[in-house]
Design a protein around this motif. Structure first.
Motif, PDB file in Angstrom:
ATOM      1  N   VAL A  75       0.870  -1.231  -0.089  1.00 42.81           N
ATOM      2  CA  VAL A  75       0.211  -0.137  -0.035  1.00 42.81           C
ATOM      3  C   VAL A  75       0.900   1.125  -0.113  1.00 42.81           C
ATOM      4  O   VAL A  75       1.880   1.273   0.523  1.00 42.81           O
ATOM      5  CB  VAL A  75      -0.812   0.004   1.322  1.00 42.81           C
ATOM      6  N   MET A  76       0.326   2.289  -0.706  1.00 40.17           N
ATOM      7  CA  MET A  76       1.231   3.569  -1.002  1.00 40.17           C
ATOM      8  C   MET A  76       0.498   4.686  -0.803  1.00 40.17           C
ATOM      9  O   MET A  76      -0.769   4.901  -0.846  1.00 40.17           O
ATOM     10  CB  MET A  76       1.911   3.474  -2.457  1.00 40.17           C
ATOM     11  N   ALA A  77       1.157   5.696  -0.232  1.00 41.46           N
ATOM     12  CA  ALA A  77       0.498   6.921  -0.182  1.00 41.46           C
ATOM     13  C   ALA A  77       1.567   7.891  -0.102  1.00 41.46           C
ATOM     14  O   ALA A  77       2.503   7.726   0.401  1.00 41.46           O
ATOM     15  CB  ALA A  77      -0.399   6.931   1.220  1.00 41.46           C
ATOM     16  N   GLY A  78       1.096   9.288  -0.632  1.00 35.51           N
ATOM     17  CA  GLY A  78       1.924  10.486  -0.672  1.00 35.51           C
ATOM     18  C   GLY A  78       3.205  10.341  -1.528  1.00 35.51           C
ATOM     19  O   GLY A  78       4.198  10.962  -1.279  1.00 35.51           O
ATOM     20  N   LEU A  79       2.976   9.486  -2.619  1.00 35.03           N
ATOM     21  CA  LEU A  79       4.667   9.539  -3.272  1.00 35.03           C
ATOM     22  C   LEU A  79       4.102  10.153  -4.677  1.00 35.03           C
ATOM     23  O   LEU A  79       3.143  10.328  -5.109  1.00 35.03           O
ATOM     24  CB  LEU A  79       4.745   8.022  -3.622  1.00 35.03           C
ATOM     25  N   PRO A  80       5.081  10.684  -5.249  1.00 35.21           N
ATOM     26  CA  PRO A  80       5.261  11.131  -6.768  1.00 35.21           C
ATOM     27  C   PRO A  80       4.708  10.289  -7.448  1.00 35.21           C
ATOM     28  O   PRO A  80       5.225   8.955  -7.327  1.00 35.21           O
ATOM     29  CB  PRO A  80       6.598  11.685  -6.888  1.00 35.21           C
ATOM     30  N   ALA A  86      -0.274  -3.406  -6.108  1.00 39.93           N
ATOM     31  CA  ALA A  86       0.238  -2.154  -4.979  1.00 39.93           C
ATOM     32  C   ALA A  86      -1.063  -1.182  -5.214  1.00 39.93           C
ATOM     33  O   ALA A  86      -1.485  -1.157  -6.374  1.00 39.93           O
ATOM     34  CB  ALA A  86       1.441  -1.824  -5.733  1.00 39.93           C
ATOM     35  N   TYR A  87      -1.374  -0.778  -4.183  1.00 33.42           N
ATOM     36  CA  TYR A  87      -2.382   0.214  -4.133  1.00 33.42           C
ATOM     37  C   TYR A  87      -1.834   1.435  -3.550  1.00 33.42           C
ATOM     38  O   TYR A  87      -1.121   1.594  -2.549  1.00 33.42           O
ATOM     39  CB  TYR A  87      -3.607  -0.176  -3.251  1.00 33.42           C
ATOM     40  N   LEU A  88      -2.488   2.512  -4.286  1.00 37.07           N
ATOM     41  CA  LEU A  88      -1.881   3.942  -3.861  1.00 37.07           C
ATOM     42  C   LEU A  88      -3.264   4.823  -3.551  1.00 37.07           C
ATOM     43  O   LEU A  88      -4.320   4.879  -4.046  1.00 37.07           O
ATOM     44  CB  LEU A  88      -1.591   4.515  -5.158  1.00 37.07           C
ATOM     45  N   GLY A 141     -10.258   8.601  -3.247  1.00 39.41           N
ATOM     46  CA  GLY A 141     -10.121   7.283  -3.146  1.00 39.41           C
ATOM     47  C   GLY A 141     -11.183   6.999  -2.227  1.00 39.41           C
ATOM     48  O   GLY A 141     -11.632   7.658  -1.231  1.00 39.41           O
ATOM     49  N   ASP A 142     -11.444   5.666  -2.095  1.00 38.70           N
ATOM     50  CA  ASP A 142     -12.383   4.802  -1.240  1.00 38.70           C
ATOM     51  C   ASP A 142     -11.878   4.628   0.051  1.00 38.70           C
ATOM     52  O   ASP A 142     -10.937   3.578   0.245  1.00 38.70           O
ATOM     53  CB  ASP A 142     -13.051   3.767  -1.874  1.00 38.70           C
ATOM     54  N   LYS A 143     -11.936   5.387   1.226  1.00 41.69           N
ATOM     55  CA  LYS A 143     -11.292   5.119   2.253  1.00 41.69           C
ATOM     56  C   LYS A 143     -11.651   3.641   3.047  1.00 41.69           C
ATOM     57  O   LYS A 143     -10.513   3.436   3.376  1.00 41.69           O
ATOM     58  CB  LYS A 143     -11.505   6.429   3.329  1.00 41.69           C
ATOM     59  N   GLU A 144     -12.719   3.275   2.817  1.00 42.89           N
ATOM     60  CA  GLU A 144     -12.839   1.968   3.566  1.00 42.89           C
ATOM     61  C   GLU A 144     -12.058   0.872   2.692  1.00 42.89           C
ATOM     62  O   GLU A 144     -11.511   0.031   3.449  1.00 42.89           O
ATOM     63  CB  GLU A 144     -14.488   1.596   3.427  1.00 42.89           C
ATOM     64  N   ARG A 145     -12.337   1.175   1.489  1.00 42.65           N
ATOM     65  CA  ARG A 145     -11.302   0.093   0.967  1.00 42.65           C
ATOM     66  C   ARG A 145      -9.849   0.070   1.115  1.00 42.65           C
ATOM     67  O   ARG A 145      -8.961  -0.852   1.217  1.00 42.65           O
ATOM     68  CB  ARG A 145     -11.530   0.021  -0.672  1.00 42.65           C
ATOM     69  N   PHE A 146      -9.573   1.377   1.134  1.00 44.61           N
ATOM     70  CA  PHE A 146      -7.890   1.473   1.323  1.00 44.61           C
ATOM     71  C   PHE A 146      -7.614   0.835   2.658  1.00 44.61           C
ATOM     72  O   PHE A 146      -6.553   0.378   3.065  1.00 44.61           O
ATOM     73  CB  PHE A 146      -7.563   2.932   1.225  1.00 44.61           C
ATOM     74  N   ARG A 147      -8.297   1.246   3.612  1.00 46.95           N
ATOM     75  CA  ARG A 147      -8.085   0.771   5.079  1.00 46.95           C
ATOM     76  C   ARG A 147      -8.089  -0.784   4.827  1.00 46.95           C
ATOM     77  O   ARG A 147      -7.043  -1.464   5.448  1.00 46.95           O
ATOM     78  CB  ARG A 147      -9.292   1.220   5.986  1.00 46.95           C
ATOM     79  N   GLN A 148      -8.922  -1.434   4.134  1.00 43.10           N
ATOM     80  CA  GLN A 148      -8.697  -2.770   4.125  1.00 43.10           C
ATOM     81  C   GLN A 148      -7.521  -3.523   3.677  1.00 43.10           C
ATOM     82  O   GLN A 148      -6.768  -4.401   4.009  1.00 43.10           O
ATOM     83  CB  GLN A 148      -9.930  -3.579   3.278  1.00 43.10           C
TER      84      GLN A 148
END
Lengths: 189, 292, 482
Positions: free
Chosen positions: A47-52, A67-69, A74-81
């Motif tokens: 899982v990724m966040a805050g990347l160029p 890999a999920y960014l 974005g859907d916060k529930e899905r990202f949390r899962q």
């Protein structure tokens, strides 16, 4: 000692690990190594966040894992899962501090704190130019920026090492609730 | 003119004049410590005055929260040390306990001010007491530190006898650094070794030692364990300190447990060294002197 | 006047139980010495810290004096960020507010990060009685929650328990939950069990509760400091967040925060920063992946404001770093439970009676301090702890809260020793007593208050010749006797 070296030393004193890379193309290989060294054989996503975008693309394309960014809208529930089921979270950071060996992340539309919190490994990618000499000067700069932009992120998280506890018999154990391994990946410019 | 002053003058060796504050504990249960201190000072040409109306600094009452009782003793202390032969000049007061010196310096001014106000005295009277306390406070020193400062540590003796040295909490934290004291001891051939965990309280705590004996004793046992280590690892031959309260507490605990170990005030060691009698045998017999 | 929970058992029982618990004493002794050493090291290696510390002390003192105004400013700021704020005068008020929020949110499971204030108001008990499950998530707090105990150290709440005891607690918990117990009593395995067990609850919880290390009035910021990362879970995951914070946590502005923010870690555990420092400004902004939909901040007074303008005002500068506990010789011997208060150690023996106007545990300033001054030396906020301890003992004497025997002894003592004649008489009386009790050289017992000494120690008898008696013979003129 350069600010980068000082950060490196202090980060390691805080039980963090350091990787230096020359170009972003090296990144996926290193991350693969990290995931493998953790002993996960199943298909755990990154899982990724805050990347160029160039960085996250490189990771997505270069990794065997999905890999999920986190991205705006974005859907916060899905990202949390995804984060919950992941071995490795990869994030950028807003700034780092050399004297404290710390990195700071802001929760906003581009950056999520969850990849730094839920998976057992967190890798934070930063450039040397993001490192402030002292934690105090970094905090001051952050304040100036917030004042100029009239915007405070609702959550700011400063990380100075892996999740740790000495609550049982005073013995230090890494990885209580957050990651047990934190890597700082310094991209040389 | 008092005889001793005349004698000292004839010798022309008077290097300093001091008033001695002997403290209640040294006076009553360890007079040898005070006698040794006087001998060591006079041997070095110090003109020692003993204002004999002195009693106690009042720390026992003060620490237990009995402000008025402490103030009664504090006022008496000031009167005694202001009206001695030399009380109105800058004569230093040497105290045989670091803790009592700290009491005078740090607690007297506010204590006397507060008590006067509480007794309904006018503000000017309260302020006067405070001023007098501050004046006396600038004159008082712990004996060993004063000795070290006054006589330095030049004439080193060749041999060194290791001893376990307990630096009391108030000396450690409330008085100026006492490095001169240990240097002075070293010059006398006394190697003052601090036990592990030296900065932890021995548990004496004045009144605390008899109101809370269980905790006080648990702390003494911790301290004694580390002192034992000094005895075994470094051959310390006795326990010494500039604070008799701590010393009586630790030695009293050892004696109760059936393993008495020589314990004496630093002045007694200096006195022995002066006489070239600094041996384990002489140290051991210190406790027997002065009480035949 | 504040309300504080306390252990109702009499002091001697609490004390003796502590002194008999060798496991606890060993662990507490080890943990406190290690923290104290680490603190000393970090200051020695980083001399620049000292200037920040001094600046922080001055700014914190001023913030305490300006507290009412700064609290209003803080409230206005966070409300602007979308939070709701409440002032709670006492423990019961804070509980009532928190319960109301929980009911409105229909919360069934509440997760908590470590907070002394919620110990102070006994939030867990209140929520449980209301049928809401509360889960402590700091590892130490979780352990003592299972054991139904109070924290024994501000930083290491379960420092009194060893791995075997904790393994037993976890096994019991696992069988109740129907999950795998720890593989062994290795500390890493125990920690792993807690991680797995608490993770499920982090993900399910409806509501999170935190305390707070600092409140910044200027920016409306709440700062939380942890090493485990549980406060990050609590602030990131549940949909409702309640932060309950003592009013004294206020600092004026960002630059004050900059000076003080590293003090808890430096003074408490000897690190530049704890692993996690979290700053909350408001509920989740719509585009964020984490953070609560609602944020409620309850500001708790509970006896604190009554200290403003008194000689005890500096007590409100406490940042709960634990440095005074770590150096306190008595704390190292008896651990936190003997104190009977949620606030143990030197700060606890001052704060507990002060917040409650000496109604709660008035004995502890007398029974748990030797006045060694180590706490004053260690306190990064320069709180005059020994001075306050003496002042509290003074208040007790004045209010006649001490044993009559102590009053009598102190009065008599001073009466005798205020004159040289009385002093001499006391020597004669002591000698007479020693003769009557046939203890010529070494005393093994004594009457009254002094008897306490002889429970465990001997003492030389009053000398055959005191120094006072020796002096005139030595200086045979006796000239100094006026």
């Amino acid at each position: 000692m350069t600010v980068g070296q000082q950060f490196e030393q202090k980060w390691q004193e805080n039980s963090g690990k350091i990787i230096r890379i020359r170009q972003i193309a090296e990144l996926p290989g290193f991350l693969e190594g990290i995931v493998r060294s953790y002993g996960h054989h199943g298909n755990m996503p990154i899982v990724m966040a805050g990347l160029p975008k160039t960085w996250s693309d490189a990771i997505s394309q270069g990794s065997a894992q999905a890999a999920y960014l986190w991205a705006e809208g974005g859907d916060k529930e899905r990202f949390r899962q995804y984060c919950e089921g992941s071995t490795l979270g990869v994030t950028g950071c807003a700034w780092a501090a050399a004297d404290a060996g710390s990195v700071s992340l802001y929760s906003d539309s581009e950056q999520s704190l969850l990849p730094s919190l839920l998976p057992p490994i967190h890798a934070v990618i930063l450039k040397e130019s993001q490192i402030a000499e002292t934690f105090q000067s970094g905090l001051q700069a952050m304040y100036q920026h917030a004042k100029e932009t009239h915007f405070w992120p609702s959550l700011i998280k400063v990380i100075a090492g892996p999740s740790m506890t000495a609550d049982i018999e005073g013995q230090l154990i890494l990885g209580v609730h957050g990651p047990q391994d934190v890597y700082a990946v310094i991209v040389e410019e | 003119m008092p005889e001793r002053q005349r004698i000292a003058k004839e010798d022309e060796t008077v290097v300093a004049r001091v008033q001695l504050f002997v403290t209640c504990l040294a006076d009553m249960v360890r007079p040898q410590a005070a006698i040794a201190a006087v001998r060591a000072m006079e041997r070095r040409g110090v003109n020692v005055e003993f204002p004999s109306n002195q009693t106690c600094c009042g720390q026992f009452s003060y620490n237990a929260g009995y402000q008025h009782e402490a103030a009664i003793l504090a006022r008496h202390f000031l009167e005694v040390f202001e009206t001695g032969e030399t009380g109105h000049d800058e004569t230093e007061i040497v105290s045989l306990s670091g803790s009592c010196a700290a009491m005078v310096i740090h607690s007297y001014p506010q204590l006397l001010f507060d008590d006067a106000m509480e007794q309904g005295e006018p503000l000017s009277v309260a302020e006067d007491w405070k001023r007098r306390a501050q004046a006396v406070g600038t004159r008082i020193r712990e004996w060993g530190t004063w000795m070290g400062k006054t006589f330095g540590s030049a004439q080193e003796k060749g041999h060194h006898l290791p001893v376990a040295y307990h630096l009391g909490c108030h000396m450690r934290r409330l008085l100026p650094p006492s490095g001169e004291l240990t240097n002075m001891l070293k010059a006398q051939g006394i190697l003052a070794r601090e036990p592990d965990d030296a900065d932890q309280c021995c548990g004496f705590g004045g009144t605390y030692s008899f109101t809370e004996p269980a905790i006080s004793t648990a702390l003494a046992d911790d301290k004694l364990k580390n002192i034992d280590k000094l005895v075994h690892d470094q051959g310390a031959v006795c326990l010494t300190s500039a604070d008799l309260g701590c010393l009586l507490h630790l030695a009293g605990r050892q004696r109760r447990q059936g393993s008495p170990f020589p314990a004496c005030h630093i002045s007694e060691l200096v006195d022995l060294a002066d006489q070239n009698r600094l041996t384990p045998e002489h140290i051991e017999s210190l406790g027997d002197e002065g009480r035949k | 006047m504040g309300q504080l929970p306390f252990d109702p058992r009499p002091w001697p029982i609490r004390r003796n139980q502590a002194l008999q618990d060798q496991t606890m004493r060993h662990t507490i002794g080890f943990v406190t010495r290690r923290f104290a050493l680490a603190k000393r090291d970090v200051y020695r290696k980083n001399p620049a810290i000292e200037a920040s510390r001094q600046a922080a002390v001055g700014q914190k003192r001023q913030a305490i004096r300006d507290m009412p105004r700064l609290l209003e400013q803080f409230r206005a700021q966070v409300e602007e960020h979308g939070a709701q704020t409440y002032m709670a005068a006492g423990a019961h008020d804070a509980i009532a507010i928190a319960l109301r929020i929980a009911r409105q949110a229909q919360a069934k499971l509440v997760i908590k990060s470590k907070s002394m204030v919620t110990e102070e108001i006994e939030l867990n008990q209140a929520f449980e009685s209301a049928g809401i499950v509360v889960r402590e998530t700091d590892l130490g707090e979780y352990i003592i929650q299972l054991a139904r105990e109070k924290p024994s150290h501000i930083l290491a709440p379960a420092a009194h328990r060893n791995r075997h005891q904790i393994d037993e607690l976890f096994h019991h918990d696992a069988s109740q939950q129907g999950i795998q117990p720890p593989v062994s009593d290795e500390i890493a395995e125990l920690t792993h069990y807690a991680r797995f067990r608490l993770r499920q609850e982090f993900l399910r919880a409806d509501m999170g509760v935190t305390g707070g290390n600092f409140l910044v009035a200027e920016t409306g910021t709440l700062v939380l400091i942890t090493n485990e990362g549980n406060a990050d879970m609590v602030t990131s995951l549940p949909r409702v967040l309640v932060s309950i914070v003592g009013v004294e946590k206020i600092v004026r502005d960002w630059s004050s925060l900059v000076q003080i923010i590293q003090q808890p870690a430096m003074s408490g555990i000897g690190r530049h920063l704890s692993s996690y420092t979290t700053m909350v400004h408001g509920p989740r902004q719509s585009a964020s992946a984490e953070g609560p939909d609602e944020w409620h901040v309850i500001l708790l007074d509970n006896g604190r404001k009554a200290l403003l303008g008194t000689e005890f005002e500096d007590v409100l500068s406490c940042i709960r770093c634990g440095a005074c506990l770590n150096v306190c010789p008595v704390f190292r011997e008896v651990g936190g439970h003997a104190y009977g208060s949620v606030y143990p150690g030197p700060i606890g023996i001052v704060e507990t009676p002060l917040l409650t106007d000496l109604q709660v545990l008035p004995e502890i300033p007398s029974t748990l301090c030797t006045l060694c001054h180590a706490c004053l030396e260690a306190c990064p906020m320069d709180i005059e702890l020994p001075h306050h301890i003496v002042a509290l003992r003074r208040l007790k004497a004045k209010r006649r809260l001490n044993a009559r025997r102590l009053d009598w002894t102190m009065r008599t003592w001073a009466r005798f020793w205020q004159t040289p004649q009385g002093y001499r008489r006391s020597v004669q009386i002591a000698r007479l007593a020693q003769r009557v009790s046939r203890q010529p050289r070494i005393l093994h017992s004594a009457p009254g208050l002094f008897g306490g000494w002889f429970e465990t120690r001997d003492m030389p008898a009053v000398a055959a010749e005191t120094f006072h008696e020796w002096w005139p013979k030595h200086h045979h003129t006796g000239a100094s006797e006026k």
